[in-house]
Write a protein that holds these residues in place. Structure first.
Motif, PDB file in Angstrom:
ATOM      1  N   ASP A  35       0.826  -1.210   0.000  1.00  0.00           N
ATOM      2  CA  ASP A  35       0.000   0.000   0.000  1.00  0.00           C
ATOM      3  C   ASP A  35       0.861   1.262   0.000  1.00  0.00           C
ATOM      4  OD1 ASP A  35      -2.350  -1.455  -0.027  1.00  0.00           O
ATOM      5  OD2 ASP A  35      -2.462  -1.540   2.167  1.00  0.00           O
ATOM      6  N   ASP A  36       2.004   1.208   0.703  1.00  0.00           N
ATOM      7  CA  ASP A  36       2.918   2.353   0.715  1.00  0.00           C
ATOM      8  C   ASP A  36       3.498   2.595  -0.674  1.00  0.00           C
ATOM      9  OD1 ASP A  36       2.487   2.615   3.422  1.00  0.00           O
ATOM     10  OD2 ASP A  36       4.293   1.473   3.977  1.00  0.00           O
ATOM     11  N   VAL A  37       3.898   1.518  -1.328  1.00  0.00           N
ATOM     12  CA  VAL A  37       4.458   1.637  -2.675  1.00  0.00           C
ATOM     13  C   VAL A  37       3.408   2.215  -3.625  1.00  0.00           C
ATOM     14  CG1 VAL A  37       5.384   0.345  -4.632  1.00  0.00           C
ATOM     15  CG2 VAL A  37       6.089  -0.242  -2.309  1.00  0.00           C
ATOM     16  N   ARG A  38       2.196   1.736  -3.538  1.00  0.00           N
ATOM     17  CA  ARG A  38       1.123   2.214  -4.404  1.00  0.00           C
ATOM     18  C   ARG A  38       0.856   3.696  -4.163  1.00  0.00           C
ATOM     19  NH1 ARG A  38      -2.443  -1.155  -2.800  1.00  0.00           N
ATOM     20  NH2 ARG A  38      -1.738  -2.797  -4.179  1.00  0.00           N
ATOM     21  N   ALA A  39       0.833   4.095  -2.910  1.00  0.00           N
ATOM     22  CA  ALA A  39       0.587   5.506  -2.579  1.00  0.00           C
ATOM     23  C   ALA A  39       1.703   6.396  -3.110  1.00  0.00           C
ATOM     24  CB  ALA A  39       0.461   5.663  -1.069  1.00  0.00           C
ATOM     25  N   ARG A  40       2.949   5.950  -2.985  1.00  0.00           N
ATOM     26  CA  ARG A  40       4.066   6.751  -3.495  1.00  0.00           C
ATOM     27  C   ARG A  40       4.017   6.858  -5.011  1.00  0.00           C
ATOM     28  NH1 ARG A  40       9.726   5.289  -1.139  1.00  0.00           N
ATOM     29  NH2 ARG A  40      10.169   7.244  -2.205  1.00  0.00           N
ATOM     30  N   LEU A  41       3.651   5.782  -5.690  1.00  0.00           N
ATOM     31  CA  LEU A  41       3.549   5.838  -7.142  1.00  0.00           C
ATOM     32  C   LEU A  41       2.442   6.790  -7.574  1.00  0.00           C
ATOM     33  CD1 LEU A  41       4.080   2.113  -8.158  1.00  0.00           C
ATOM     34  CD2 LEU A  41       5.617   4.031  -8.550  1.00  0.00           C
ATOM     35  N   HIS A  42       1.328   6.771  -6.874  1.00  0.00           N
ATOM     36  CA  HIS A  42       0.237   7.688  -7.191  1.00  0.00           C
ATOM     37  C   HIS A  42       0.672   9.141  -6.980  1.00  0.00           C
ATOM     38  CE1 HIS A  42      -2.932   4.922  -8.211  1.00  0.00           C
ATOM     39  NE2 HIS A  42      -2.695   4.201  -7.131  1.00  0.00           N
ATOM     40  N   ARG A  44       3.742  10.296  -7.304  1.00  0.00           N
ATOM     41  CA  ARG A  44       4.653  10.634  -8.402  1.00  0.00           C
ATOM     42  C   ARG A  44       3.890  10.947  -9.679  1.00  0.00           C
ATOM     43  NH1 ARG A  44       9.645   6.347  -8.209  1.00  0.00           N
ATOM     44  NH2 ARG A  44      10.487   6.966  -6.185  1.00  0.00           N
ATOM     45  N   VAL A  45       2.893  10.143  -9.980  1.00  0.00           N
ATOM     46  CA  VAL A  45       2.109  10.366 -11.198  1.00  0.00           C
ATOM     47  C   VAL A  45       1.360  11.690 -11.105  1.00  0.00           C
ATOM     48  CG1 VAL A  45       0.142   9.514 -12.529  1.00  0.00           C
ATOM     49  CG2 VAL A  45       1.912   7.934 -11.793  1.00  0.00           C
ATOM     50  N   ALA A  46       0.833  12.003  -9.932  1.00  0.00           N
ATOM     51  CA  ALA A  46       0.101  13.259  -9.762  1.00  0.00           C
ATOM     52  C   ALA A  46       1.028  14.468  -9.900  1.00  0.00           C
ATOM     53  CB  ALA A  46      -0.588  13.279  -8.408  1.00  0.00           C
ATOM     54  N   ALA A  47       2.317  14.291  -9.588  1.00  0.00           N
ATOM     55  CA  ALA A  47       3.263  15.406  -9.648  1.00  0.00           C
ATOM     56  C   ALA A  47       3.747  15.683 -11.067  1.00  0.00           C
ATOM     57  CB  ALA A  47       4.456  15.110  -8.751  1.00  0.00           C
ATOM     58  N   ILE A  48       3.556  14.753 -11.978  1.00  0.00           N
ATOM     59  CA  ILE A  48       4.027  14.934 -13.351  1.00  0.00           C
ATOM     60  C   ILE A  48       3.097  15.898 -14.074  1.00  0.00           C
ATOM     61  CG2 ILE A  48       4.378  13.796 -15.576  1.00  0.00           C
ATOM     62  CD1 ILE A  48       5.106  11.276 -14.061  1.00  0.00           C
ATOM     63  N   GLU A  49       3.710  16.891 -14.718  1.00  0.00           N
ATOM     64  CA  GLU A  49       2.932  17.834 -15.507  1.00  0.00           C
ATOM     65  C   GLU A  49       2.931  17.374 -16.958  1.00  0.00           C
ATOM     66  OE1 GLU A  49       4.228  21.813 -15.057  1.00  0.00           O
ATOM     67  OE2 GLU A  49       4.265  21.706 -12.883  1.00  0.00           O
ATOM     68  N   ILE A  50       1.764  17.210 -17.515  1.00  0.00           N
ATOM     69  CA  ILE A  50       1.647  16.789 -18.912  1.00  0.00           C
ATOM     70  C   ILE A  50       1.669  18.040 -19.781  1.00  0.00           C
ATOM     71  CG2 ILE A  50       0.195  15.630 -20.609  1.00  0.00           C
ATOM     72  CD1 ILE A  50      -0.894  13.944 -18.284  1.00  0.00           C
ATOM     73  N   PRO A  51       2.621  18.110 -20.727  1.00  0.00           N
ATOM     74  CA  PRO A  51       2.698  19.320 -21.547  1.00  0.00           C
ATOM     75  C   PRO A  51       1.493  19.441 -22.476  1.00  0.00           C
ATOM     76  CG  PRO A  51       4.215  17.666 -22.365  1.00  0.00           C
ATOM     77  CD  PRO A  51       3.629  17.141 -21.082  1.00  0.00           C
ATOM     78  N   ALA A  52       1.118  20.674 -22.738  1.00  0.00           N
ATOM     79  CA  ALA A  52       0.002  20.932 -23.649  1.00  0.00           C
ATOM     80  C   ALA A  52       0.438  20.580 -25.069  1.00  0.00           C
ATOM     81  CB  ALA A  52      -0.402  22.393 -23.569  1.00  0.00           C
ATOM     82  N   THR A  53      -0.510  20.199 -25.899  1.00  0.00           N
ATOM     83  CA  THR A  53      -0.170  19.868 -27.273  1.00  0.00           C
ATOM     84  C   THR A  53       0.218  21.140 -28.016  1.00  0.00           C
ATOM     85  OG1 THR A  53      -2.483  20.068 -27.913  1.00  0.00           O
ATOM     86  CG2 THR A  53      -1.703  17.870 -27.357  1.00  0.00           C
ATOM     87  N   PRO A  54       1.279  21.093 -28.802  1.00  0.00           N
ATOM     88  CA  PRO A  54       1.717  22.300 -29.508  1.00  0.00           C
ATOM     89  C   PRO A  54       0.738  22.672 -30.618  1.00  0.00           C
ATOM     90  CG  PRO A  54       3.029  20.417 -30.179  1.00  0.00           C
ATOM     91  CD  PRO A  54       2.131  19.951 -29.061  1.00  0.00           C
TER      92      PRO A  54
END
Length: 77
Positions: A35-42, A44-54
């Protein structure tokens, strides 16, 4: 001959130190509950900024490189 012995001992010490570091990291990794590993992965994914399409390129931008190449070819000929 003494230099080779010294290098061999230093190499063995390096391998031993590397093994200690790897073993310590493996123990720390296994200490996490699933559960700790899953929470940390979530997190990390939430912290990633997805760039806008050019924006699509304009016709002038698309042909800019081509005209440069054609001009170079005509200069050669």
């Amino acid at each position: 001959m003494r230099l080779w012995k010294l290098l061999g001992v230093a190499g063995l010490a390096g391998v031993a130190a590397g093994s200690v570091v790897l073993a310590r990291n493996e123990r720390q990794r296994r200490a996490y509950a699933p559960d700790d590993v899953r929470a940390r992965l979530h997190e990390r994914v939430a912290a990633i900024e997805i760039p806008a399409t050019p924006a699509p390129a304009t016709p002038a931008e698309l042909t800019a490189g081509r005209t440069h190449r054609l001009a170079r070819l005509f200069r050669r000929g």
